[in-house]
Write a protein that holds these residues in place. Structure first.
Motif, short mmCIF file in Angstrom:
data_model
loop_
_atom_site.label_atom_id
_atom_site.label_comp_id
_atom_site.label_asym_id
_atom_site.label_seq_id
_atom_site.Cartn_x
_atom_site.Cartn_y
_atom_site.Cartn_z
N PRO A 43 0.80 -1.29 -0.06
CA PRO A 43 0.04 0.10 0.18
C PRO A 43 0.81 1.19 0.10
O PRO A 43 1.76 1.28 0.51
N LEU A 44 0.49 2.39 -0.30
CA LEU A 44 0.74 3.36 -0.51
C LEU A 44 -0.02 5.03 -0.20
O LEU A 44 -1.15 4.95 -1.00
N ARG A 45 0.32 5.61 0.37
CA ARG A 45 -0.64 6.59 0.97
C ARG A 45 -0.26 7.89 -0.30
O ARG A 45 0.83 8.42 -0.45
N VAL A 46 -1.35 8.33 -0.85
CA VAL A 46 -1.06 9.20 -1.82
C VAL A 46 -2.30 10.47 -1.73
O VAL A 46 -3.54 10.05 -1.99
N GLY A 47 -1.92 11.45 -0.98
CA GLY A 47 -3.00 12.60 -0.65
C GLY A 47 -3.79 12.11 0.42
O GLY A 47 -3.75 11.54 1.20
N ALA A 48 -5.26 12.25 -0.33
CA ALA A 48 -6.17 11.68 0.48
C ALA A 48 -6.74 10.30 0.43
O ALA A 48 -7.59 9.57 1.07
N PHE A 49 -5.81 9.41 -0.43
CA PHE A 49 -6.17 8.07 -0.73
C PHE A 49 -4.87 7.16 -0.21
O PHE A 49 -3.85 7.53 -0.24
N THR A 50 -5.39 5.86 0.21
CA THR A 50 -4.28 4.79 0.29
C THR A 50 -4.47 3.92 -0.60
O THR A 50 -5.43 3.27 -0.80
N LEU A 51 -3.68 3.83 -1.42
CA LEU A 51 -3.54 2.66 -2.81
C LEU A 51 -3.21 1.60 -2.28
O LEU A 51 -2.28 1.27 -1.39
N SER A 52 -3.91 0.26 -2.55
CA SER A 52 -3.64 -1.00 -2.23
C SER A 52 -2.37 -1.54 -3.02
O SER A 52 -1.91 -2.56 -2.46
N HIS A 53 -1.83 -0.91 -3.83
CA HIS A 53 -0.57 -1.31 -4.78
C HIS A 53 -0.04 -0.11 -5.48
O HIS A 53 -0.79 1.02 -5.36
N ARG A 54 1.19 -0.02 -5.90
CA ARG A 54 1.91 0.94 -6.60
C ARG A 54 1.87 1.07 -8.04
O ARG A 54 2.64 1.77 -8.82
#
Length: 278
Positions: A43-54
């Motif tokens: 996972p990666l935190r990007v701004g307001a979102f936490t992506l499950s992958h990159r």
């Protein structure tokens, strides 16, 4: 038939080309590959979102617009590439229908365009994906014939200054525009008042993207389009507040960011830059 019509016909693509059905069985990873520990799949935190992958679906120019709106087939294209918690960035979307990169450019000013996009975003959301709408202005990367086509579509008369693309200064691209089969021509420099109008175009288009269901906005300030043209001193030779220093040449892009942030907030904005291009 005009040269523009001939080029469009030559560039036309089949209705389903570029679509592929994908499955995990088609991905050949090394036998000892540990997906769970690979950084790519963390996972990666990007701004307001936490992506499950990159793995991010980058923005592109698919040139499959139908009278300025997305094709229904685009819902299939993007649904095939959606993963739960994955980030999808849209096709490039023009903020000004008068300034076209091609006759197949997609816009987001009319209700039918908003409805067509909503159909695609719903398909991505159904798969658990996150959708960012990429917005751009073509700037000098157009041509007189394409500018005329844009004005004609909007039912507008020929502008007093003629069918010129617009940019930072009157410095055109060399060579032939492959979307219209003619030279790019000499663009004209935007006035300060017109720059303000373009900023408003970005904001109003962002509002419509949110109406269609977009989770965020990517501002295209690279790849040789309008905002990128203002960033580079070989194109931007203005002597006002938008030219000269790095700070001044960046002003247009940053004012667009501020305007769009009023719609989605700074935590839901991305800015795409690219290596220097002439």
């Amino acid at each position: 038939m005009s040269v523009l019509d001939l080029v469009v016909k030559a560039n036309a693509r089949g209705p389903t080309s570029g679509f592929t059905d994908v499955s995990d069985d088609e991905v050949n990873l090394p036998e000892n590959f540990d997906r769970l520990s690979a950084t790519l799949f963390k996972p990666l935190r990007v701004g307001a979102f936490t992506l499950s992958h990159r793995v991010v679906h980058a923005a592109l120019g698919r040139s499959r617009g139908i009278t300025g709106r997305e094709s229904p087939l685009s819902a299939l294209y993007f649904a095939q590439r959606t993963t739960p918690g994955g980030l999808i960035i849209s096709s490039a979307t023009g903020v000004s229908p008068r300034h076209l990169i091609s006759l197949y450019q997609v816009g987001l000013q009319r209700q039918d365009q908003i409805d067509a996009l909503a159909h695609i975003i719903n398909a991505v959301h159904d798969g658990g994906g996150i959708w960012f709408q990429q917005l751009y202005h073509t700037g000098r990367a157009s041509s007189p014939a394409l500018t005329k086509a844009g004005y004609d579509r909007e039912g507008l008369p020929e502008p007093a200054r003629g069918y010129h693309a617009v940019t930072a200064s009157s410095i055109g691209e060399s060579g032939i525009n492959t979307h219209s089969g003619e030279s790019f021509g000499v663009p004209r420099a935007l006035t300060i008042e017109e720059i303000g109008e373009v900023i408003n175009d970005y904001k109003s288009t962002a509002i419509n993207a949110v109406k269609a269901g977009a989770d965020g906005i990517e501002i295209l300030a690279g790849n040789g389009f309008l905002l990128d043209q203002f960033l580079h001193d070989n194109i931007n030779q203005r002597n006002d507040i938008y030219g000269g220093s790095v700070e001044n040449r960046s002003r247009f892009t940053l004012e667009v960011v501020d305007a769009v942030s009023e719609v989605v907030g700074y935590q839901r904005i991305g800015v795409r830059l690219s290596p220097f291009s002439k």
